[in-house]
Design a protein around this motif. Structure first.
Motif, PDB file in Angstrom:
ATOM      1  N   SER A  47     -12.950  33.418  23.399  1.00 11.27           N
ATOM      2  CA  SER A  47     -12.164  34.384  24.174  1.00 11.27           C
ATOM      3  C   SER A  47     -12.192  34.051  25.660  1.00 11.27           C
ATOM      4  CB  SER A  47     -12.707  35.796  23.940  1.00 11.27           C
ATOM      5  OG  SER A  47     -12.003  36.724  24.701  1.00 11.27           O
ATOM      6  N   SER A  48     -13.353  33.703  26.164  1.00 15.79           N
ATOM      7  CA  SER A  48     -13.501  33.343  27.569  1.00 15.79           C
ATOM      8  C   SER A  48     -12.681  32.109  27.919  1.00 15.79           C
ATOM      9  CB  SER A  48     -14.974  33.101  27.886  1.00 15.79           C
ATOM     10  OG  SER A  48     -15.134  32.606  29.181  1.00 15.79           O
ATOM     11  N   ARG A  49     -12.702  31.110  27.048  1.00 12.12           N
ATOM     12  CA  ARG A  49     -11.942  29.890  27.308  1.00 12.12           C
ATOM     13  C   ARG A  49     -10.439  30.146  27.281  1.00 12.12           C
ATOM     14  NH1 ARG A  49     -15.074  24.953  24.270  1.00 12.12           N
ATOM     15  NH2 ARG A  49     -17.147  25.417  25.065  1.00 12.12           N
ATOM     16  N   ILE A  50      -9.990  30.963  26.336  1.00  8.98           N
ATOM     17  CA  ILE A  50      -8.567  31.294  26.268  1.00  8.98           C
ATOM     18  C   ILE A  50      -8.150  32.067  27.511  1.00  8.98           C
ATOM     19  CG2 ILE A  50      -6.846  32.690  25.042  1.00  8.98           C
ATOM     20  CD1 ILE A  50      -8.315  31.880  22.438  1.00  8.98           C
ATOM     21  N   GLU A  51      -8.967  33.017  27.930  1.00  5.82           N
ATOM     22  CA  GLU A  51      -8.661  33.795  29.129  1.00  5.82           C
ATOM     23  C   GLU A  51      -8.593  32.879  30.363  1.00  5.82           C
ATOM     24  OE1 GLU A  51     -10.585  37.394  31.787  1.00  5.82           O
ATOM     25  OE2 GLU A  51     -11.172  37.200  29.690  1.00  5.82           O
ATOM     26  N   HIS A  53      -7.948  29.675  30.416  1.00  2.00           N
ATOM     27  CA  HIS A  53      -6.759  28.827  30.302  1.00  2.00           C
ATOM     28  C   HIS A  53      -5.486  29.608  30.621  1.00  2.00           C
ATOM     29  CE1 HIS A  53      -4.124  25.636  28.971  1.00  2.00           C
ATOM     30  NE2 HIS A  53      -3.511  26.499  28.193  1.00  2.00           N
ATOM     31  N   THR A  54      -5.443  30.869  30.237  1.00  2.00           N
ATOM     32  CA  THR A  54      -4.288  31.709  30.546  1.00  2.00           C
ATOM     33  C   THR A  54      -4.121  31.841  32.057  1.00  2.00           C
ATOM     34  OG1 THR A  54      -4.592  32.927  28.485  1.00  2.00           O
ATOM     35  CG2 THR A  54      -3.261  33.986  30.181  1.00  2.00           C
ATOM     36  N   GLU A  55      -5.237  31.986  32.750  1.00  2.00           N
ATOM     37  CA  GLU A  55      -5.199  32.116  34.204  1.00  2.00           C
ATOM     38  C   GLU A  55      -4.993  30.769  34.891  1.00  2.00           C
ATOM     39  OE1 GLU A  55      -8.900  34.010  35.082  1.00  2.00           O
ATOM     40  OE2 GLU A  55      -8.289  35.909  34.160  1.00  2.00           O
ATOM     41  N   ASN A  56      -5.350  29.675  34.218  1.00  2.00           N
ATOM     42  CA  ASN A  56      -5.251  28.323  34.776  1.00  2.00           C
ATOM     43  C   ASN A  56      -4.559  27.415  33.747  1.00  2.00           C
ATOM     44  OD1 ASN A  56      -7.160  28.693  37.210  1.00  2.00           O
ATOM     45  ND2 ASN A  56      -8.308  29.489  35.466  1.00  2.00           N
ATOM     46  N   PRO A  57      -3.248  27.544  33.572  1.00  2.00           N
ATOM     47  CA  PRO A  57      -2.555  26.844  32.480  1.00  2.00           C
ATOM     48  C   PRO A  57      -2.610  25.319  32.550  1.00  2.00           C
ATOM     49  CG  PRO A  57      -1.001  28.018  33.895  1.00  2.00           C
ATOM     50  CD  PRO A  57      -2.372  28.384  34.355  1.00  2.00           C
ATOM     51  N   THR A  59      -5.244  23.631  32.765  1.00  2.00           N
ATOM     52  CA  THR A  59      -6.506  23.179  32.168  1.00  2.00           C
ATOM     53  C   THR A  59      -6.315  22.838  30.695  1.00  2.00           C
ATOM     54  OG1 THR A  59      -7.148  25.438  31.611  1.00  2.00           O
ATOM     55  CG2 THR A  59      -7.892  24.579  33.728  1.00  2.00           C
ATOM     56  N   LEU A  61      -7.631  23.107  26.796  1.00  2.00           N
ATOM     57  CA  LEU A  61      -8.433  23.958  25.916  1.00  2.00           C
ATOM     58  C   LEU A  61      -9.325  23.052  25.066  1.00  2.00           C
ATOM     59  CD1 LEU A  61      -5.788  26.596  24.808  1.00  2.00           C
ATOM     60  CD2 LEU A  61      -7.800  26.988  26.207  1.00  2.00           C
TER      61      LEU A  61
END
Length: 75
Positions: A47-51, A53-57, A59, A61
Motif C-alpha cells: 500500500s505504501s509503495r502504491i501510494e 508511486h501515485t504521488e511520484n508517477p 518512479t 513499482l
C-alpha cells in the motif's frame, strides 16, 4: 476521510430500492470473506509503495519483481 464518507452517504441515499438491496448483499458478503494469511506488514508495504508511486508517477513499482512470491502467499 470524512469527506469521502459524506460523499458515500449521499450516493447511498440516492440508490433505488433494487440497488440498495444489491449493495446490502455485497456488504454482507464482505463480512463473510475469508481473510488471507498475508501479514499486515506486507499489506502495508504494498500500500505504501502504491501510494508513493501515485504521488511520484515517474518512479518504478519495484514490488512487481516479487509478484510471484506475493501470488504464492495470497493463494
Amino acid at each position: 476521510m470524512n469527506t469521502s464518507i459524506e460523499i458515500l452517504k449521499k450516493k447511498i441515499e440516492n440508490f433505488t430500492p433494487e440497488i440498495a438491496e444489491a449493495f446490502i448483499k455485497i456488504i454482507d458478503n464482505l463480512d463473510n470473506t475469508v481473510r488471507s494469511n498475508v501479514s499486515q506488514f506486507q499489506l502495508d508495504e504494498v500500500s505504501s509503495r502504491i501510494e508513493f508511486h501515485t504521488e511520484n508517477p515517474a518512479t518504478k513499482l519495484d514490488f512487481f519483481e516479487n509478484i510471484s512470491e506475493l501470488e504464492k502467499i495470497c493463494a
